[in-house]
Design an enzyme around this catalytic site. Structure first.
Site, mmCIF file in Angstrom:
data_model
loop_
_atom_site.group_PDB
_atom_site.id
_atom_site.type_symbol
_atom_site.label_atom_id
_atom_site.label_comp_id
_atom_site.label_asym_id
_atom_site.label_seq_id
_atom_site.Cartn_x
_atom_site.Cartn_y
_atom_site.Cartn_z
ATOM 1 N N THR A 111 -12.387 0.844 5.409
ATOM 2 C CA THR A 111 -11.361 1.876 5.562
ATOM 3 C C THR A 111 -9.966 1.244 5.549
ATOM 4 O OG1 THR A 111 -11.293 1.947 8.005
ATOM 5 C CG2 THR A 111 -12.988 3.239 6.916
ATOM 6 N N ASP A 112 -9.849 0.013 6.040
ATOM 7 C CA ASP A 112 -8.582 -0.713 5.906
ATOM 8 C C ASP A 112 -8.305 -1.043 4.451
ATOM 9 O OD1 ASP A 112 -7.335 -1.183 8.511
ATOM 10 O OD2 ASP A 112 -9.157 -2.261 9.020
ATOM 11 N N VAL A 113 -9.328 -1.469 3.721
ATOM 12 C CA VAL A 113 -9.149 -1.812 2.305
ATOM 13 C C VAL A 113 -8.744 -0.573 1.511
ATOM 14 C CG1 VAL A 113 -10.302 -2.652 0.221
ATOM 15 C CG2 VAL A 113 -10.724 -3.776 2.429
ATOM 16 N N GLY B 18 -5.152 0.162 2.278
ATOM 17 C CA GLY B 18 -4.258 -0.777 1.619
ATOM 18 C C GLY B 18 -4.070 -0.457 0.147
#
Length: 394
Positions: free
Chosen positions: A168-170, A173
């Site tokens: 979910t961070d990727v 980003g």
């Protein structure tokens, strides 16, 4: 050749993964990225390890190349004034503080856009700046749980499982980089910057793609299927004689081509398996019988036979196998950068292959405050001050 974003100035107040991943992409494309941390370094990933190389964590190296680092105390009036001065000449500011924090410091979009109307201001939070969960911090593990991702990973036996990378961070980003680039293009037409409000939660929901569409169309809550596909069969992991291999049959023609390679010829003539909906309805029996066939040959044999029939397949590789593979080398998916203190660092390279404005690897991941004097001089257009808001000892 200059990079696609050569001349774009990015002020990066983000930490950990989503924001730093976005700004690394911008840096790879040529932007001048200034990473801002508290004195001593406040990006938690600096300390997440092992492994470390001469004090620098592997996690930190993954998303922080092509940046210069300064250290500023954002809780002080002097530090806040430093950010205002830098924002006056920045094209982009990105942060991932909790909702309302930047406004408390008078560093919110409304304040900074008055100083620089062309500023593109990207806020990354766990749940966005609206809604009942807006005040909460966001962590990938929590977002994977709440967004439905864990509910579709694993099996009935394992229960919910998270994805092994903080996806979910990727996702966030990547969305941040896209949104920033879109805002830069829009500014060429309007002359104005704008605010971007990105939430890990929203990005995770968006990335559910066909699984979310299945639910919205049918109302049926998806169940975890392990390595199988909810809509296509056979599309799973099978055990060859020497290890696991993925076989991904996308249509009826490919299924018949697969059956032509099997000793059990009845699979290709069984009316239950003639169409994909039938195969989905009878997935358990079909996969059981396929496993009996697949284990008769090695992964290399299956790769050769399936490739000849145009059927997508591939072995389940460990990372040592991945980084030894000739395809990884051919695509130049690792790069070595050199830091004068940390030494040579081997990193995963950018996947962006641009023919005229290629990505570049100009700077290794920086130490905290490594470029304090350089940025003070370069961004302000004056000699570095003997005393100032930067932490000169870091």
């Amino acid at each position: 050749m200059p990079g696609a974003l050569d001349g774009v100035r990015v002020l990066d107040l983000s930490r950990v993964l989503a924001g730093p991943y976005a700004t690394m992409i911008l840096g790879d494309l040529g932007a001048d990225v200034i990473k801002v941390e508290a004195p001593g370094g406040s990006d938690d990933t600096r300390f997440w390890g092992p492994p470390f190389q001469n004090g620098m964590s592997a996690y930190y190296t993954a998303v922080n190349r092509n940046k210069r680092s300064i250290t500023v105390n954002l809780k002080s009036a002097e530090g806040q004034e430093t950010i205002r001065r830098l924002a006056e000449t920045a094209d982009v500011l990105i942060h991932n503080f909790k909702t309302g924090t930047m406004e408390q410091w008078e560093l919110g979009y409304e304040s900074l856009s008055r100083l620089n109307p062309r500023l593109i201001y990207c806020s990354i939070t766990g749940f966005g700046e609206t809604g009942p969960l807006a005040p909460l911090a966001g962590y990938d593990y929590i977002i994977q749980a709440m967004s439905g991702w864990m509910s579709i990973n694993g099996t009935a036996d394992t229960g919910p499982l998270k994805v092994g990378v903080a996806v979910t961070d990727v996702f966030t980003g990547l969305y941040a980089a896209i949104a920033i680039e879109a805002a830069l293009l829009a500014r060429e037409k309007t002359g104005r910057g704008q605010k971007i409000d990105l939430a890990l939660f929203d990005c995770a929901v968006s990335a559910l793609v066909n699984v979310a569409a299945n639910y919205l169309l049918s109302g049926d809550v998806p169940k975890p299927l392990g390595n199988e596909h909810p809509n296509i069969v056979p599309y799973s992991t099978y055990m060859a004689s020497d290890g696991p291999i993925v076989i991904a049959v996308g249509n009826d023609r490919q299924f018949q081509a697969l059956c032509s390679l099997l000793s059990d010829h009845s699979l290709g003539t069984d009316p239950r398996f003639q169409t994909n909906p039938g195969r989905v309805a009878h997935r358990e029996e079909l996969n059981r019988r396929l496993n009996e066939e697949i284990k008769r040959r090695t992964r290399a044999e299956w790769q050769r036979l399936l490739a000849e029939k145009g059927i997508p397949c591939g072995p389940v590789q460990t990372l040592d196998e991945l980084f030894r593979h000739p395809q990884t080398a051919a695509r130049e998916m690792t790069v070595t950068v050199h830091h004068p203190i940390v030494g040579p660092l081997t990193l995963v390279a950018s996947p962006l292959k641009l023919s005229d404005t290629a990505v570049s690897y100009r700077l290794p991941p920086p130490l905290a405050g490594e470029h304090n004097r350089e940025v003070e001089a370069g961004w302000q257009g004056k000699p570095a001050a003997e005393n100032g808001p930067y932490d000169k000892n870091q």
